[in-house]
Design a protein around this motif. Sequence first.
Motif, PDB file in Angstrom:
ATOM      1  N   ILE A  94      33.213  19.441  58.919  1.00  0.00           N
ATOM      2  CA  ILE A  94      34.534  19.342  59.555  1.00  0.00           C
ATOM      3  C   ILE A  94      34.965  20.747  59.952  1.00  0.00           C
ATOM      4  O   ILE A  94      34.695  21.714  59.236  1.00  0.00           O
ATOM      5  CB  ILE A  94      35.567  18.741  58.568  1.00  0.00           C
ATOM      6  N   ALA A  95      35.638  20.852  61.089  1.00  0.00           N
ATOM      7  CA  ALA A  95      36.118  22.167  61.527  1.00  0.00           C
ATOM      8  C   ALA A  95      37.440  22.036  62.261  1.00  0.00           C
ATOM      9  O   ALA A  95      37.749  20.999  62.858  1.00  0.00           O
ATOM     10  CB  ALA A  95      35.087  22.858  62.422  1.00  0.00           C
ATOM     11  N   GLY A  96      38.209  23.130  62.207  1.00  0.00           N
ATOM     12  CA  GLY A  96      39.376  23.282  63.066  1.00  0.00           C
ATOM     13  C   GLY A  96      38.958  23.917  64.382  1.00  0.00           C
ATOM     14  O   GLY A  96      37.770  24.019  64.709  1.00  0.00           O
ATOM     15  N   GLY A  97      39.948  24.385  65.125  1.00  0.00           N
ATOM     16  CA  GLY A  97      39.692  24.936  66.460  1.00  0.00           C
ATOM     17  C   GLY A  97      40.210  23.986  67.521  1.00  0.00           C
ATOM     18  O   GLY A  97      40.337  22.775  67.289  1.00  0.00           O
ATOM     19  N   GLY A  98      40.525  24.513  68.698  1.00  0.00           N
ATOM     20  CA  GLY A  98      41.163  23.714  69.732  1.00  0.00           C
ATOM     21  C   GLY A  98      40.225  22.932  70.624  1.00  0.00           C
ATOM     22  O   GLY A  98      40.618  21.924  71.221  1.00  0.00           O
ATOM     23  N   ALA A  99      38.976  23.383  70.739  1.00  0.00           N
ATOM     24  CA  ALA A  99      37.979  22.689  71.566  1.00  0.00           C
ATOM     25  C   ALA A  99      36.609  23.028  71.014  1.00  0.00           C
ATOM     26  O   ALA A  99      36.367  24.163  70.609  1.00  0.00           O
ATOM     27  CB  ALA A  99      38.078  23.112  73.034  1.00  0.00           C
ATOM     28  N   HIS A 100      35.708  22.043  71.014  1.00  0.00           N
ATOM     29  CA  HIS A 100      34.348  22.341  70.572  1.00  0.00           C
ATOM     30  C   HIS A 100      33.686  23.247  71.608  1.00  0.00           C
ATOM     31  O   HIS A 100      33.779  22.995  72.813  1.00  0.00           O
ATOM     32  CB  HIS A 100      33.546  21.057  70.397  1.00  0.00           C
ATOM     33  N   PRO A 101      33.012  24.316  71.171  1.00  0.00           N
ATOM     34  CA  PRO A 101      32.510  25.299  72.135  1.00  0.00           C
ATOM     35  C   PRO A 101      31.433  24.823  73.092  1.00  0.00           C
ATOM     36  O   PRO A 101      31.314  25.374  74.186  1.00  0.00           O
ATOM     37  CB  PRO A 101      31.963  26.414  71.233  1.00  0.00           C
ATOM     38  N   PHE A 102      30.627  23.819  72.711  1.00  0.00           N
ATOM     39  CA  PHE A 102      29.504  23.507  73.601  1.00  0.00           C
ATOM     40  C   PHE A 102      29.199  22.020  73.753  1.00  0.00           C
ATOM     41  O   PHE A 102      28.206  21.664  74.384  1.00  0.00           O
ATOM     42  CB  PHE A 102      28.225  24.232  73.131  1.00  0.00           C
ATOM     43  N   GLN A 157      32.875  28.185  61.841  1.00  0.00           N
ATOM     44  CA  GLN A 157      34.148  27.458  61.869  1.00  0.00           C
ATOM     45  C   GLN A 157      34.224  26.457  60.717  1.00  0.00           C
ATOM     46  O   GLN A 157      35.270  26.333  60.060  1.00  0.00           O
ATOM     47  CB  GLN A 157      34.295  26.689  63.188  1.00  0.00           C
ATOM     48  N   ALA A 158      33.149  25.708  60.513  1.00  0.00           N
ATOM     49  CA  ALA A 158      33.136  24.707  59.453  1.00  0.00           C
ATOM     50  C   ALA A 158      33.262  25.364  58.074  1.00  0.00           C
ATOM     51  O   ALA A 158      33.957  24.850  57.187  1.00  0.00           O
ATOM     52  CB  ALA A 158      31.858  23.870  59.527  1.00  0.00           C
ATOM     53  N   THR A 159      32.608  26.516  57.901  1.00  0.00           N
ATOM     54  CA  THR A 159      32.729  27.247  56.632  1.00  0.00           C
ATOM     55  C   THR A 159      34.156  27.727  56.423  1.00  0.00           C
ATOM     56  O   THR A 159      34.712  27.616  55.328  1.00  0.00           O
ATOM     57  CB  THR A 159      31.762  28.447  56.617  1.00  0.00           C
ATOM     58  N   ARG A 160      34.732  28.243  57.473  1.00  0.00           N
ATOM     59  CA  ARG A 160      36.113  28.760  57.382  1.00  0.00           C
ATOM     60  C   ARG A 160      37.089  27.644  57.043  1.00  0.00           C
ATOM     61  O   ARG A 160      38.029  27.826  56.266  1.00  0.00           O
ATOM     62  CB  ARG A 160      36.492  29.433  58.702  1.00  0.00           C
ATOM     63  N   TRP A 161      36.883  26.468  57.638  1.00  0.00           N
ATOM     64  CA  TRP A 161      37.765  25.338  57.329  1.00  0.00           C
ATOM     65  C   TRP A 161      37.604  24.902  55.878  1.00  0.00           C
ATOM     66  O   TRP A 161      38.586  24.576  55.212  1.00  0.00           O
ATOM     67  CB  TRP A 161      37.470  24.168  58.265  1.00  0.00           C
ATOM     68  N   ARG A 162      36.384  24.915  55.388  1.00  0.00           N
ATOM     69  CA  ARG A 162      36.075  24.384  54.058  1.00  0.00           C
ATOM     70  C   ARG A 162      36.664  25.251  52.945  1.00  0.00           C
ATOM     71  O   ARG A 162      37.069  24.757  51.900  1.00  0.00           O
ATOM     72  CB  ARG A 162      34.558  24.302  53.896  1.00  0.00           C
ATOM     73  N   GLU A 163      36.700  26.563  53.185  1.00  0.00           N
ATOM     74  CA  GLU A 163      37.085  27.487  52.132  1.00  0.00           C
ATOM     75  C   GLU A 163      38.530  27.917  52.274  1.00  0.00           C
ATOM     76  O   GLU A 163      39.186  27.662  53.273  1.00  0.00           O
ATOM     77  CB  GLU A 163      36.166  28.706  52.166  1.00  0.00           C
TER      78      GLU A 163
END
Length: 380
Positions: free
Chosen positions: A93-101, A366-372
């Motif tokens: 799972i990740a945050g962010g406004g749009a998936h990059p690719f 991004q997923a790591t940042r969301w998780r922690e």
Amino acid sequence: MPLDFRQSEALTFGVELELMVLNTRDFNLTRGASDLLNRLEKVEHPGEVKPEITESMIEVNSAVHRNYPELLAELRQTRDAIVTEAGKLNLAIAGGGAHPFHTWSERRIFDTERFQRVSQLYGYLAKQFTVFGQHIHIGVTSGDDAVYLTHHLARYIPHFIALSAASPYYQGEDTHFETSRLHAVSAFPLAGHMPECTTWAEFNRYFDSMAGFGIVSSMKDFYWDIRPKPEYGTVEIRICDTPLTVEEAAQLAAYAQTLSADLLRNRRTDAIAPLYLVYGYNRFQASRFGYQAQIADPLAGERSHVMLRDDVVATITRLEGLAREMNTWEALDTMRNRVRSEVNGAKWLRERFSESKSLSDVVRHQATRWRESSQAAVRA
């Protein structure tokens, strides 16, 4: 038929967060929402987790809160539950406004009556609406207060854009915008801002006219950056990218709550029209340049421009006394320090790409940042 405005306790608040559902192979979006939601129904967690328009998205709805520490604690608990269950499915799972690719044409509409209706009405725009935002609800005691607050928060829309910006990449390219997400929102015909009505009765007449033409049937049909939400008794700020951490999401909500308290306590009587005369220009500047944007201040007269970074810092500094009173100063001071350093999600994502030159690695981070927690994730 008039819309009834449900009274809420003033300045209570809550958030909605739209999140990416990712595979753990190359960290592209994947059709994992249904399986994840099924697992989450079987475990205890605060708030509510729901489907969003495509099967690669979920939406978190918080409970209603009075203060920032309570909201932050809930969001952390909900995040932990989602991440744990996602891991059991080999999802991230990740945050962010749009998936990059990701490729928008590969998305699938989630099978609910409303989402299918949106897809039939808007065609390919529905799949392109696989973007991820944070919505902030602020409680008000009347429809008139909702109209007032919707208009006067418009002055601060560039702040929320720059503070939350976390979508510089789209369809595999650096867009050179701080947020690319807003282009997907702007494509809808009922995007933009509320008309220049000044009372709830006047707004109801506008709504009845739009409904009479068959254009709308509920407030959900308006994709405005800020809109009244009569069934909840709130004003809903819809401009933010989903941040990269729950801590930042709670801080944005605390800023919205404090700004709203200031506007309601110190009622402005300025004309509404100047706010919207420069609205589109300021919105673009913030989306494109972030903190370096030069925005026009409609309340300071013609030819009055200010750098967005300086405007955000000055506003937060002005709110310090009220923020201490409301127990939001810790959040606002943390934000102010980031603004002074011109740090936001877009900058962090570009830094990750500069390290590896791989957008898959960017999303993994991004997923790591969301998780922690925010402290641990900064080192990821």
